[in-house]
Structures are given as C-alpha cells and as structure tokens.
Write a protein that holds these residues in place. Structure first.
Motif, short mmCIF file in Angstrom:
data_model
loop_
_atom_site.label_atom_id
_atom_site.label_comp_id
_atom_site.label_asym_id
_atom_site.label_seq_id
_atom_site.Cartn_x
_atom_site.Cartn_y
_atom_site.Cartn_z
N SER A 40 2.97 9.13 12.20
CA SER A 40 3.62 10.07 11.29
C SER A 40 3.30 9.65 9.88
O SER A 40 3.51 8.51 9.48
N THR A 41 2.75 10.58 9.17
CA THR A 41 2.29 10.30 7.82
C THR A 41 2.43 11.54 6.97
O THR A 41 2.38 12.66 7.48
N SER A 42 2.61 11.33 5.68
CA SER A 42 2.65 12.48 4.77
C SER A 42 1.32 12.63 4.06
O SER A 42 1.15 13.45 3.19
N LYS A 43 0.34 11.79 4.47
CA LYS A 43 -0.86 11.69 3.65
C LYS A 43 -2.03 12.54 4.12
O LYS A 43 -2.95 12.83 3.37
N ILE A 44 -2.04 12.93 5.39
CA ILE A 44 -3.07 13.87 5.87
C ILE A 44 -2.39 14.86 6.81
O ILE A 44 -1.37 14.55 7.42
N THR A 101 10.39 -3.93 -2.66
CA THR A 101 11.20 -2.91 -3.34
C THR A 101 10.33 -2.20 -4.37
O THR A 101 9.69 -2.87 -5.18
N ASP A 102 10.33 -0.86 -4.32
CA ASP A 102 9.52 -0.15 -5.32
C ASP A 102 10.33 0.95 -5.99
O ASP A 102 11.44 1.28 -5.56
N ASP A 103 9.76 1.49 -7.05
CA ASP A 103 10.42 2.59 -7.76
C ASP A 103 9.59 3.88 -7.61
O ASP A 103 9.52 4.69 -8.51
N GLY A 150 -2.91 4.50 2.60
CA GLY A 150 -2.52 4.71 4.00
C GLY A 150 -2.98 6.08 4.45
O GLY A 150 -3.38 6.92 3.65
N PHE A 151 -2.99 6.31 5.75
CA PHE A 151 -3.26 7.64 6.32
C PHE A 151 -3.10 7.59 7.83
O PHE A 151 -2.98 8.61 8.47
N ARG A 152 -3.08 6.39 8.42
CA ARG A 152 -3.05 6.31 9.89
C ARG A 152 -1.64 6.48 10.44
O ARG A 152 -1.46 6.66 11.65
N GLY A 153 -0.64 6.36 9.56
CA GLY A 153 0.73 6.60 10.01
C GLY A 153 1.22 5.65 11.07
O GLY A 153 2.03 6.02 11.92
N GLU A 154 0.76 4.40 11.03
CA GLU A 154 1.23 3.50 12.08
C GLU A 154 1.89 2.23 11.56
O GLU A 154 2.42 1.46 12.35
N ALA A 155 1.87 2.00 10.23
CA ALA A 155 2.40 0.73 9.73
C ALA A 155 3.89 0.60 10.02
O ALA A 155 4.32 -0.37 10.65
N LEU A 156 4.68 1.56 9.58
CA LEU A 156 6.13 1.42 9.75
C LEU A 156 6.51 1.33 11.23
O LEU A 156 7.35 0.52 11.62
N ALA A 157 5.89 2.16 12.05
CA ALA A 157 6.19 2.13 13.48
C ALA A 157 5.83 0.77 14.07
O ALA A 157 6.58 0.20 14.87
N GLU A 160 0.84 -1.21 0.00
CA GLU A 160 0.00 0.00 0.00
C GLU A 160 0.87 1.25 0.00
O GLU A 160 0.58 2.23 -0.69
N ASN A 161 1.95 1.21 0.78
CA ASN A 161 2.86 2.36 0.78
C ASN A 161 3.48 2.57 -0.59
O ASN A 161 3.62 3.70 -1.06
N SER A 162 3.88 1.48 -1.24
CA SER A 162 4.49 1.59 -2.57
C SER A 162 3.49 2.16 -3.56
O SER A 162 3.83 3.01 -4.39
#
Ligand code: ADP
Ligand code: MG
Length: 581
Positions: free
Chosen positions: A81-85, A62-64, A98-105, A37-39
């Motif tokens: 932390s998100t750049s989406k909202i 891996t994405d481009d 994405g928008f909740r900013g919690e996946a990577l964390a 989803e992030n990619s």
C-alpha cells in the motif's frame, strides 16, 4: 518419491510480510533508511532520529511532513500500500524514494511499531500500533503536524535475525552512515541524530551546500572540496569532489545519488576516478558527493529490494558525463603551463625528500649508536653478523643507484632493495614490541590535534584501546576533537595525521573480528612510511646496519607487503652467462 506433494496454498498476509521483511529489513539501519525516505517523500523540513543501543531496542523518527490522514493509517501499514504510484506507467516515472509500499508492513511484522500522525488540516492526530504483524485499531491522539514512527524490540519474533545483529557500536555505525548519506545532499532539511540520549549529529538547514557538507563531514574535509556543476546528455551533475590531496584509504567518503536516491554504482565510481586521472595517487580513494539528476524515464529503480542499485539507460553517456564533470573541476589546474608546473613540482619534491631523508638518517644513526657500531667498523670489518644458526656469511660490496645494495656470500651475489630491506627490519622490530606488549612510545613534544568528522570521531572513540595497543595514545578533547599524545617510537615524527586517518578508515570498514589483521596491515604500512626509500642517499655504515638487522629478521626475504627484498645470483648462473660452464 519421498515427498508427497503438499497442498499449494496462498500464504497469509502476516507471513508474506515477514518474508518481505527478510529482504527489506536487515538491521536497525534499514529501518532508519526506510523511515527517513518516507519523511523526505512527505516533504519534511526537519527530521529527528532517536535511537537506543544502536537501534536494537528503540528507533524513533519524527518529521514535520504532510502527515497521514486518519482513515489512511490503517492502509499505510498494509503490504503493497502506497500513495506514490497507482498505475504501471508510474513505475517508469518514479520521483519519490519509496514506491514499493512494503516498508511499514515489513517493519510492523518484525517489531512493535507505533505511528502517530496528523495532517495540517486535521484537529486531532491518530495513533496506530502494530505488533508482530497484528494491527490494532487506530485511535485519536494529540500530535504535532507530521509523523512520528517508533520501533521497539526489533526482531523479537525473528530470533535468527536478532542473533545476527552486531554490537551496539557496529549497528550504530550503520545508522550513522545512512543519516550522513541523506544529510549530505538535503541541505534544506534539518537532520538531528540522538543516540542513547546524546546528540551525535546536528545538521541544520542551510542554503549553502558547502556549509552543509561542513556540518556533516567537518571543516577539515569541507575546505578541501570543490564544487561540481555540469550538464551533458541531459544529465545534471552537482555536488563536490575532494582536491587530490584529500584522499582516504577506503571509499567510505564517496556518495553517489541519482534523483536524490543514494545508490551504489561501480561504473559511475570508475568514471570519477578516471576524471581525476593521474592527479590521484595510486591506491588512494578520493572523497566525493555526486548529486545527479536524470530523467526518471531513463532509469529503472525497481531492481533491488532496498533500492540501493538502479539500472540506467545509455551507461556510456553517464560515464562520459561524470568523467568530464570531474575533469572540468580540475581543468584550471591542468591548464597551468607545463614547464612552470614541472618546476614547481621539482622544488616541492626536493624539499620534502630532504626533510624525510634527514629524519630517516638520524633515526638510523641513533640506532647504530645504540648498539655501538661505528661507521668505521662498518667499512673495515667486511663479514656481517651471522644469523642465529651461525651459517650465513655475507660481505657487503657496495651499492648502486642509491637504491640497491650489492653483497656476496659463498653461493654468489645478492642484490638487495634498500627500501624493502629496511621496511622488513622496521616491521619485525615493531611486531616484536607489539607481541611482547612492549611498544616503545615516544611522547610528542607538540601533541597532534585531530579535528574529525562525527563519523570518524565515533570510530576513534570506540577504538581508543586499539590505538593505544599500537602505541598511539589519544584522548578526547571536546566534541569530535582528539589529542594525540604519543606515537610508537619506531615510527615517530614523520608519522603524521595521515596514518591515523588511514587507521580510522580501516577500523571503519573492518569488522571487530578483523582487528588483529588490520593491526598487522597498519604496522606494515607504518613501517613502509618509516623506512628509507629508494634513492635515499645512505652512508655505508647505515647500509651495513640495515643488512645486519635484516639477516637477523625471521623472514628477510620479503618486505611486509610480500615483495622480494633480495635477489640472488648464484655463482653457477653467473659462470654460465660468461660461458665458463
Ligand atoms: P512506500 O514508501 O513505498 O510508499 P511505505 O510502506 O514506506 O511505502 O509507506 C506506505 C505509505 O505510508 C506511503 O506511501 C505514504 O503515503 C505513507 N507514509 C509513510 N511514512 C510517512 C511519513 N513519514 N509521512 C507521510 N506519509 C507517510
Ligand atoms: Mg517508504
């Protein structure tokens, strides 16, 4: 009071992340989902997914896409932390996955995670590592444009969760499902999946949506799909629905998307079924891919931690849009002049009926010859075999409507459903062979070729022994293709590809522990297919033979599905009706 109140404290970030991970990261497939989803949100045109051991030991995506700026990486792995909202109103106008900013964390708190990223205008990339929630300082690193995220040792610090992971195969199946869902509607993006160094799925980018479906599901499914293109109440519906003959035993080949997000929604599913109406055979499930676009202001995607369910305004409108969209696809078929259709149908049914009947009749006769019962004997000798305990005396009287057999015993009259009876007989015969590990195989003179989708192929490859135990001998023949060399003799011939496809669906939706149950159900289904049907015209010796076998069965009263085989009419009840008593 037993408890002295503990002090209320604010939890530290690491603990908070682990709690969030409990909701968001259930298994390796959840990580694959979040990373893909992030990619996609980053505008990637190519996404490579590499996993080992069903994702339990290693996942790398891996994405481009546009990448993450050097000074932003350290922020990206923090919770919320998100750049989406960036303001409350944005929550009601979500156009990203994405928008909740919690996946990577969350991922970083329950594994060892390494992110390497470079934006187009950066000379050098950046790497950051997180282990069990501890963030190491970012460093420079050589990198292609885009982002690659590696996840090792998932749940190393959450043993309870690790213990609950399923087998490599089961976990991989989940991963495969996630990727298939996204590959299906993102035809402009190249998806590649590698498992334990083997290429499992390769879906190149294409401008042709149907070619894309073929790359994911295989040609056999794609060639039976019809395109949807429909707009109603400002809802835009694209995608494909399967022709009515392309049905499956479960719903695994059904996908619903709203604004590019894969969701589950029973109301929308129902609308599709209702759109098929009577074209759909009862108990079968259609194949469909519904790619819907709805104004983001009209939906709420923030109702579920994994975002797999959404709330939609004016559900009635959505329902009728989808139903009409599906109906429109089959409109031409429905508009065919009725008389013509009925005629065509009648011929079709007759043809297939007689072929089937012929086969069944032969099977029955072959059976009779085997034990030396001639037709004549059946007519003249009117006492049927006794049961094992020698008590039952039954006389065959006749049959009505080519469906029900009439017999009598001392207590009165018995009405027997010929199909249910034969089903019971076939079922017990096969079960006995199965339990004795003595399934009689029938080598096919012309082996059946099965070209499967990568998903189905995975199921078959991992269950060849299960199929063999059931008397279905298969072997791999090139990528995603299998040869069926023999079938159980009890079923033989008319048991076509369909029964194997149904078994694949059952194996796919079932857990390993349920295999034996699945087998029994499969046997029930198989015996049902092999059994004579209502309205099949049977000769009396055949009827006789069925009854004889039936009363040797352990459970002659019900068919394998639990429906009654016979109804008894005790003499006293008949006499009561005639006012004799
Ligand atoms: P969310 O997707 O909800 O914003 P995540 O924790 O998944 O939260 O990601 C945090 C942020 O990291 C994203 O908002 C995005 O800016 C950045 N990011 C994550 N993965 C990628 C990627 N593959 N490419 C570019 N940016 C990414
Ligand atoms: Mg995300």
């Amino acid at each position: 009071m037993l408890n002295i109140a503990k002090r209320i404290i604010e939890l530290d970030a690491n603990l908070i992340n682990k709690i969030a991970a409990g909701e968001v990261i259930e298994r390796p497939a959840s990580i694959v989902k979040e990373l893909i989803e992030n990619s996609l949100d980053a505008g990637a045109k190519s996404i490579l997914i590499e996993v080992n051991e069903g994702g339990k030991s290693f996942i790398k995506v891996t994405d481009d896409g546009h990448g993450i700026a050097k000074d932003q990486l350290i922020v990206a792995v923090k919770r919320h932390s998100t750049s989406k909202i960036d303001k409350v109103e944005d929550l009601f106008d979500i156009r990203t996955l994405g928008f909740r900013g919690e996946a990577l964390a969350s991922i970083g708190s329950v594994s060892y995670m390494k992110i390497v990223s470079r934006m187009e205008d950066e000379d050098v990339g950046t790497v950051i590592e997180v282990e069990g929630g501890d963030v190491r300082n970012p460093k420079d690193a050589a990198a292609n444009k885009g982002t690659s995220i590696e996840v090792h040792n998932l749940f190393f610090n959450v043993p309870a969760r690790k213990k609950h992971l399923k087998s490599m195969y089961a976990e991989f199946k989940h991963i495969m499902n996630v990727i298939v869902r996204y590959a299906l509607i993102n035809s402009d993006i190249h998806f590649k999946l590698i498992h334990n160094d083997q290429l499992v799925l390769n879906v190149p980018s294409t401008a042709d949506a149907l070619a894309n479906v073929a790359a994911v599901y295989g040609n056999n499914i794609a060639k039976k799909m019809l395109a949807i293109d429909f707009n109603f109440f400002d809802i835009d519906v694209k995608g494909f629905v399967g022709k009515p003959e392309l049905t499956r035993a479960d719903k695994n080949y059904q996908s619903i998307y709203v604004n590019g997000r894969y969701i589950r929604n029973s109301m929308i599913t129902r609308a599709v079924y209702d759109g098929y109406g009577t074209l759909l055979f009862h108990g079968r499930h259609p194949v469909f891919i519904l790619d819907m676009k709805i104004n983001p202001a009209k939906i709420d995607v923030n109702v579920h931690p994994t975002k797999s369910e959404i709330r939609i305004e004016k559900e009635d409108n959505v329902y009728s849009t989808i139903r009409n969209a599906v109906m429109a696809v089959f409109k031409d078929e429905r508009l065919m002049p009725d008389v013509e259709r009925i005629k065509a149908k009648a011929v079709e049914t007759r043809l297939s009926m007689s072929e089937d009947q012929d086969y069944r009749r032969q099977a029955l006769l072959a059976d009779s010859v085997g034990v030396g019962i001639s037709g004549k004997e059946g007519f003249e000798e009117d006492e049927l075999n006794k049961t094992k305990d020698g008590k039952l005396n039954i006389r065959l009287v006749g049959k009505i409507h080519n469906t029900y057999i009439i017999a009598e015993d001392k207590e009165g009259m018995i009405l027997i459903d010929q199909h249910a009876a034969h089903e019971r007989v076939m079922y017990e015969k096969f079960m006995k062979q199965y339990h004795d590990k003595d399934i009689k195989l029938q080598k096919l003179i012309e082996p059946i070729m099965l070209e499967l989708s990568p998903t189905d192929s995975l199921v078959v490859k991992n269950n060849l022994d299960v199929f063999l135990q059931l008397g279905i001998e298969m072997e791999e023949f090139g990528k995603d293709t299998f040869i069926v060399r023999s079938l159980p003799a009890v079923l033989s011939k008319q048991q076509d590809k369909r029964i194997i496809m149904d078994m694949i669906d059952e194996l796919n939706s079932g857990e390993l522990s349920k295999f034996s149950k699945i087998k029994e159900e499969q046997i029930a289904i198989a015996s049902c297919r092999a059994a004579v049907k209502a309205h099949d015209v049977l000769e009396m010796p055949q009827v006789y033979r069925i009854l004889q076998d039936l009363f040797k069965c352990e459970n002659p009263n019900t068919c394998p599905h639990g429906r009654p085989v016979m109804i008894r009419f005790p003499l006293y009840e008949i006499e009561k009706k005639f006012s004799r008593k």
